[in-house]
Design a protein around this motif. Sequence first.
Motif, PDB file in Angstrom:
ATOM      1  N   ASN A  48       0.852  -1.185   0.000  1.00  0.00           N
ATOM      2  CA  ASN A  48       0.000   0.000   0.000  1.00  0.00           C
ATOM      3  C   ASN A  48       0.890   1.237   0.000  1.00  0.00           C
ATOM      4  O   ASN A  48       1.741   1.380   0.890  1.00  0.00           O
ATOM      5  CB  ASN A  48      -0.930   0.022   1.213  1.00  0.00           C
ATOM      6  N   PRO A  49       0.713   2.151  -0.961  1.00  0.00           N
ATOM      7  CA  PRO A  49       1.611   3.306  -1.068  1.00  0.00           C
ATOM      8  C   PRO A  49       1.633   4.208   0.168  1.00  0.00           C
ATOM      9  O   PRO A  49       2.702   4.668   0.574  1.00  0.00           O
ATOM     10  CB  PRO A  49       1.096   4.076  -2.278  1.00  0.00           C
ATOM     11  N   VAL A  50       0.491   4.475   0.771  1.00  0.00           N
ATOM     12  CA  VAL A  50       0.441   5.358   1.938  1.00  0.00           C
ATOM     13  C   VAL A  50       1.147   4.706   3.113  1.00  0.00           C
ATOM     14  O   VAL A  50       2.002   5.324   3.767  1.00  0.00           O
ATOM     15  CB  VAL A  50      -1.020   5.714   2.314  1.00  0.00           C
ATOM     16  N   VAL A  51       0.817   3.462   3.393  1.00  0.00           N
ATOM     17  CA  VAL A  51       1.416   2.755   4.520  1.00  0.00           C
ATOM     18  C   VAL A  51       2.925   2.625   4.314  1.00  0.00           C
ATOM     19  O   VAL A  51       3.707   2.899   5.228  1.00  0.00           O
ATOM     20  CB  VAL A  51       0.745   1.373   4.722  1.00  0.00           C
ATOM     21  N   LEU A  52       3.338   2.261   3.119  1.00  0.00           N
ATOM     22  CA  LEU A  52       4.768   2.119   2.836  1.00  0.00           C
ATOM     23  C   LEU A  52       5.490   3.456   2.986  1.00  0.00           C
ATOM     24  O   LEU A  52       6.521   3.544   3.661  1.00  0.00           O
ATOM     25  CB  LEU A  52       4.989   1.550   1.432  1.00  0.00           C
ATOM     26  N   ARG A  53       4.967   4.488   2.387  1.00  0.00           N
ATOM     27  CA  ARG A  53       5.618   5.801   2.423  1.00  0.00           C
ATOM     28  C   ARG A  53       5.773   6.305   3.865  1.00  0.00           C
ATOM     29  O   ARG A  53       6.842   6.772   4.258  1.00  0.00           O
ATOM     30  CB  ARG A  53       4.811   6.786   1.580  1.00  0.00           C
ATOM     31  N   GLU A  54       4.730   6.177   4.659  1.00  0.00           N
ATOM     32  CA  GLU A  54       4.765   6.708   6.024  1.00  0.00           C
ATOM     33  C   GLU A  54       5.617   5.855   6.960  1.00  0.00           C
ATOM     34  O   GLU A  54       6.345   6.393   7.790  1.00  0.00           O
ATOM     35  CB  GLU A  54       3.348   6.868   6.559  1.00  0.00           C
ATOM     36  N   ILE A  55       5.538   4.550   6.822  1.00  0.00           N
ATOM     37  CA  ILE A  55       6.401   3.697   7.650  1.00  0.00           C
ATOM     38  C   ILE A  55       7.858   3.883   7.247  1.00  0.00           C
ATOM     39  O   ILE A  55       8.739   3.968   8.108  1.00  0.00           O
ATOM     40  CB  ILE A  55       5.954   2.224   7.598  1.00  0.00           C
ATOM     41  N   ALA A  56       8.130   4.001   5.958  1.00  0.00           N
ATOM     42  CA  ALA A  56       9.503   4.220   5.496  1.00  0.00           C
ATOM     43  C   ALA A  56      10.058   5.530   6.048  1.00  0.00           C
ATOM     44  O   ALA A  56      11.217   5.581   6.490  1.00  0.00           O
ATOM     45  CB  ALA A  56       9.565   4.209   3.978  1.00  0.00           C
ATOM     46  N   ALA A  57       9.246   6.568   6.041  1.00  0.00           N
ATOM     47  CA  ALA A  57       9.709   7.862   6.542  1.00  0.00           C
ATOM     48  C   ALA A  57      10.042   7.791   8.026  1.00  0.00           C
ATOM     49  O   ALA A  57      11.077   8.306   8.468  1.00  0.00           O
ATOM     50  CB  ALA A  57       8.640   8.928   6.281  1.00  0.00           C
ATOM     51  N   GLU A  58       9.189   7.137   8.797  1.00  0.00           N
ATOM     52  CA  GLU A  58       9.448   7.043  10.236  1.00  0.00           C
ATOM     53  C   GLU A  58      10.571   6.051  10.537  1.00  0.00           C
ATOM     54  O   GLU A  58      11.385   6.276  11.426  1.00  0.00           O
ATOM     55  CB  GLU A  58       8.177   6.661  10.994  1.00  0.00           C
ATOM     56  N   ALA A  59      10.617   4.960   9.786  1.00  0.00           N
ATOM     57  CA  ALA A  59      11.668   3.956  10.006  1.00  0.00           C
ATOM     58  C   ALA A  59      13.050   4.541   9.759  1.00  0.00           C
ATOM     59  O   ALA A  59      14.016   4.157  10.425  1.00  0.00           O
ATOM     60  CB  ALA A  59      11.435   2.747   9.103  1.00  0.00           C
ATOM     61  N   ALA A  60      13.153   5.480   8.838  1.00  0.00           N
ATOM     62  CA  ALA A  60      14.450   6.089   8.518  1.00  0.00           C
ATOM     63  C   ALA A  60      15.069   6.766   9.743  1.00  0.00           C
ATOM     64  O   ALA A  60      16.294   6.879   9.831  1.00  0.00           O
ATOM     65  CB  ALA A  60      14.295   7.086   7.375  1.00  0.00           C
ATOM     66  N   GLY A  61      14.257   7.165  10.692  1.00  0.00           N
ATOM     67  CA  GLY A  61      14.772   7.759  11.921  1.00  0.00           C
ATOM     68  C   GLY A  61      15.278   6.741  12.926  1.00  0.00           C
ATOM     69  O   GLY A  61      15.893   7.105  13.917  1.00  0.00           O
ATOM     70  N   HIS A  62      15.003   5.470  12.667  1.00  0.00           N
ATOM     71  CA  HIS A  62      15.403   4.404  13.594  1.00  0.00           C
ATOM     72  C   HIS A  62      16.392   3.418  12.971  1.00  0.00           C
ATOM     73  O   HIS A  62      16.908   2.549  13.676  1.00  0.00           O
ATOM     74  CB  HIS A  62      14.172   3.615  14.047  1.00  0.00           C
ATOM     75  N   LEU A  63      16.605   3.538  11.676  1.00  0.00           N
ATOM     76  CA  LEU A  63      17.459   2.597  10.950  1.00  0.00           C
ATOM     77  C   LEU A  63      18.577   3.330  10.228  1.00  0.00           C
ATOM     78  O   LEU A  63      18.388   4.467   9.783  1.00  0.00           O
ATOM     79  CB  LEU A  63      16.628   1.836   9.898  1.00  0.00           C
ATOM     80  N   THR A  64      19.697   2.661  10.078  1.00  0.00           N
ATOM     81  CA  THR A  64      20.762   3.199   9.232  1.00  0.00           C
ATOM     82  C   THR A  64      20.316   3.079   7.776  1.00  0.00           C
ATOM     83  O   THR A  64      19.423   2.278   7.456  1.00  0.00           O
ATOM     84  CB  THR A  64      22.069   2.400   9.413  1.00  0.00           C
ATOM     85  N   PRO A  65      20.931   3.834   6.873  1.00  0.00           N
ATOM     86  CA  PRO A  65      20.596   3.661   5.449  1.00  0.00           C
ATOM     87  C   PRO A  65      20.807   2.222   4.977  1.00  0.00           C
ATOM     88  O   PRO A  65      20.032   1.710   4.160  1.00  0.00           O
ATOM     89  CB  PRO A  65      21.544   4.633   4.739  1.00  0.00           C
ATOM     90  N   GLU A  66      21.832   1.562   5.525  1.00  0.00           N
ATOM     91  CA  GLU A  66      22.075   0.161   5.154  1.00  0.00           C
ATOM     92  C   GLU A  66      20.937  -0.738   5.630  1.00  0.00           C
ATOM     93  O   GLU A  66      20.534  -1.673   4.935  1.00  0.00           O
ATOM     94  CB  GLU A  66      23.402  -0.331   5.752  1.00  0.00           C
ATOM     95  N   ALA A  67      20.410  -0.456   6.814  1.00  0.00           N
ATOM     96  CA  ALA A  67      19.299  -1.248   7.338  1.00  0.00           C
ATOM     97  C   ALA A  67      18.020  -0.997   6.539  1.00  0.00           C
ATOM     98  O   ALA A  67      17.231  -1.924   6.316  1.00  0.00           O
ATOM     99  CB  ALA A  67      19.075  -0.948   8.817  1.00  0.00           C
ATOM    100  N   VAL A  68      17.797   0.231   6.114  1.00  0.00           N
ATOM    101  CA  VAL A  68      16.639   0.529   5.253  1.00  0.00           C
ATOM    102  C   VAL A  68      16.729  -0.308   3.980  1.00  0.00           C
ATOM    103  O   VAL A  68      15.765  -0.961   3.579  1.00  0.00           O
ATOM    104  CB  VAL A  68      16.555   2.044   4.930  1.00  0.00           C
ATOM    105  N   ASP A  69      17.898  -0.292   3.346  1.00  0.00           N
ATOM    106  CA  ASP A  69      18.085  -1.097   2.130  1.00  0.00           C
ATOM    107  C   ASP A  69      17.916  -2.588   2.409  1.00  0.00           C
ATOM    108  O   ASP A  69      17.326  -3.320   1.611  1.00  0.00           O
ATOM    109  CB  ASP A  69      19.457  -0.840   1.509  1.00  0.00           C
TER     110      ASP A  69
END
Length: 176
Positions: A48-69
Motif C-alpha cells: 500500500n503506497p500510503v502505509v509504505l511511504r509513512e512507515i519508510a519515513a518514520e523507520a528512517a529515523g530508527h534505521l541506518t541507510p544500510e538497514a533501510v536497504d
Amino acid sequence: MGVDGIRAGLPGYARDIALNLGSTVENSLLTPAQSWGTALACAVAARNPVVLREIAAEAAGHLTPEAVDAAKGAATIMAMTNVYYRSKHMLGDEAYRTIPARLRMQIVARPGVAKVDFELWCLAVSAVNGCEVCLESHEKKLRAAGVGADQVNEALRIASVVYATAVAYDAESALA
C-alpha cells in the motif's frame, strides 16, 4: 504523518488495527532496529503506497541507510523465494524438492545488517506472503541463533498489523 498519522487515517471499523499498530511497532520486545526493519519490510510486502511511504519515513529515523536497504531487500528477495518455495511445496511432488532453485540470492548471505535482524525481517515477510516453507526455515535459523519464541512472535505480530493496516487503506481507497 508517520505511524500516528496512519493510525488516525484508519476508518472506525479498523480501530483495533490502529491501536495494535502503535503497540506493536513502537512498544516491541524487539530492538528498535528489528522492530522498524520488520515494519518496513512488511510495508513493502503489503504494497500500500500510503502505509509504505509513512512507515519508510518514520523507520528512517530508527534505521541506518544500510538497514533501510536491507529491510527493502528482505521484502523483495522474499517476494521471489516465497512464490518459488511455496509453489514447489504446494505441488506436493518430491521430484521438485531435489531441483535446485538457480535463483540469485546474494543478499541473504550479505544483507548489510546483523544476520539475525535480516532473518527476522525475512520471517515476517514470509508470514505476509503466506509461505510455510520459508516461515519454517527462517524460524529454525532464528532459534538456532538464540532468538527466543517471544521475539519471533513479536515479528509476526508486527507483520500481521502492518498487513492489516495496508488492507484497510486499500479498501478505503478502492471504495472512495
